[in-house]
Design a protein around this motif. Structure first.
Motif, PDB file in Angstrom:
ATOM      1  N   SER A 218      42.007  37.506  54.101  1.00  0.00           N
ATOM      2  CA  SER A 218      41.647  38.567  55.040  1.00  0.00           C
ATOM      3  C   SER A 218      42.760  39.607  55.139  1.00  0.00           C
ATOM      4  CB  SER A 218      41.364  37.972  56.424  1.00  0.00           C
ATOM      5  OG  SER A 218      42.495  37.252  56.902  1.00  0.00           O
ATOM      6  N   GLU A 221      42.467  43.416  53.636  1.00  0.00           N
ATOM      7  CA  GLU A 221      41.836  44.570  54.288  1.00  0.00           C
ATOM      8  C   GLU A 221      42.861  45.622  54.683  1.00  0.00           C
ATOM      9  OE1 GLU A 221      38.953  45.652  58.130  1.00  0.00           O
ATOM     10  OE2 GLU A 221      39.567  43.564  57.762  1.00  0.00           O
ATOM     11  N   GLN A 227      45.516  46.679  47.513  1.00  0.00           N
ATOM     12  CA  GLN A 227      44.508  47.698  47.284  1.00  0.00           C
ATOM     13  C   GLN A 227      44.883  48.603  46.111  1.00  0.00           C
ATOM     14  OE1 GLN A 227      43.456  49.601  51.010  1.00  0.00           O
ATOM     15  NE2 GLN A 227      43.066  47.640  52.009  1.00  0.00           N
TER      16      GLN A 227
END
Length: 345
Positions: A218, A221, A227
């Motif tokens: 999690s 995110e 990313q």
């Protein structure tokens, strides 16, 4: 009534050292950019950086400044205008996190047109403390203080959105068409390693150890490093790039604390020393070309590569106001505003 606020980083009003100093002061005093206690940030920024850096930064801005103004501002305005044409029933305003085009002015523009529900789109594919988070936090503070009757919906990071990956991949492919290159470097804006740890909602997953970003969690995110690496992975897969012909690096480090590695300038130098003669570089942390892409990468990066013996250094432009990018943003906006007709945009 619904409206849209596009928000990018910002720019000095001119490449004059005085304007650059004012801009840098606002930018670097942001607690999410230099995240140290106020006394230390004040000492560093106002006592040291603003007494040494504005002149050099102004010279860099002068190299890339357009006749119409700051490239970032000019490109962002072109993007805004094109999107407004696509979503003509919904006002589209443009603001910057730093500088004179403030978020407050952008919200006021929308409110003056009767807007009471705003889709706020930070123009960053990846989430980071120093980009997306600082925009969202400030926008909410301004809303509470000045516009308590409006509702703001935050558009999430879109780094792994399949449509975005396709648009980005197609743009890279288009600009490399007919080019000979041996290595494609994905260069992202750097952040201090501590930002990664601070953004870890699990408080335990992020270790920057080479494996945590590839392990489901999690924490991803809000993990800028994950990313960025994911954009590289997805684009490489889309373009069917062979292992060893591409890599990821991070640019624009500041100060002496550990920042995300490998560093872009050293990576360019390393590639040259390894015998790479033709390389290309893309900067997917930005959607609009700016000082970092036009001067630090396209000019300084090329100089490093040539000094080490490299020949062809191809800089791939950001998405800017390219039509496929405009189409995609407009589609996302209409999907929020009128889901039933989104596919017609």
């Amino acid at each position: 009534m619904k409206g849209i606020l596009l928000v990018n980083l910002g720019s000095p009003d001119s490449p004059n050292p005085k304007d650059v100093k004012e801009y840098l002061g606002e930018f670097l005093m942001d607690e999410r950019v230099i995240d140290v206690p106020l006394w230390a940030r004040t000492l560093l920024v106002k006592g040291i950086i603003l007494n040494t850096r504005p002149k050099a930064s102004a010279a860099a801005y002068q190299k890339i400044w357009w006749e119409e103004g700051s490239p970032l501002i000019v490109i962002s305005k072109r993007l805004q205008k094109k999107i407004q044409h696509k979503v003509e029933n919904y006002p589209v305003a443009l603001a910057m996190r730093y500088g004179s085009m403030t978020i407050k002015k952008g919200l006021q523009e929308l409110v003056d047109k009767g807007v009471d529900e705003v889709l706020l789109i930070p123009l960053y594919p990846q989430f980071a403390m120093a980009t997306t988070e600082t925009i969202l936090v400030l926008a909410e503070q301004i809303r509470k203080t000045h516009f308590p009757n409006i509702k703001i919906t935050d558009f999430p990071a879109f780094y792994n959105n399949p449509d975005y990956i396709e648009v980005l991949s197609n743009s890279i492919s288009k600009h490399l068409e007919g080019k000979t290159y041996e290595h494609l470097l994905f260069s992202y804006h750097g952040v201090p390693e501590r930002h990664i740890f601070k953004s870890d909602v699990t408080k335990s997953h992020c270790k920057i150890d080479g494996s945590c970003c590839a392990t489901p969690s999690s924490a991803h995110e809000f993990c800028y490093r994950h990313q960025c690496l994911e954009v590289t992975r997805l684009v490489a897969k889309k373009l069917q790039l062979k292992t060893g012909t591409y890599s990821t690096s991070f640019q624009s480090r500041l100060g002496f604390d550990p920042w995300l590695q490998p560093y872009t300038d050293r990576t360019i130098e390393r590639l040259g020393k390894q015998g790479i003669k033709n390389m290309a570089i893309v900067t997917p942390a930005f959607v609009s070309d700016c000082l970092e892409t036009l001067e630090e990468i396209a000019m300084e990066g090329q100089e490093i590569f040539h000094e080490i013996g490299g020949k062809e250094f191809t800089t791939i432009p950001c998405l800017n106001d390219d039509d496929p990018w405009v189409e995609l943003l407009s589609k996302w906006i209409m999907n929020w505003a009128e889901p039933s007709i989104a596919e017609r945009v």
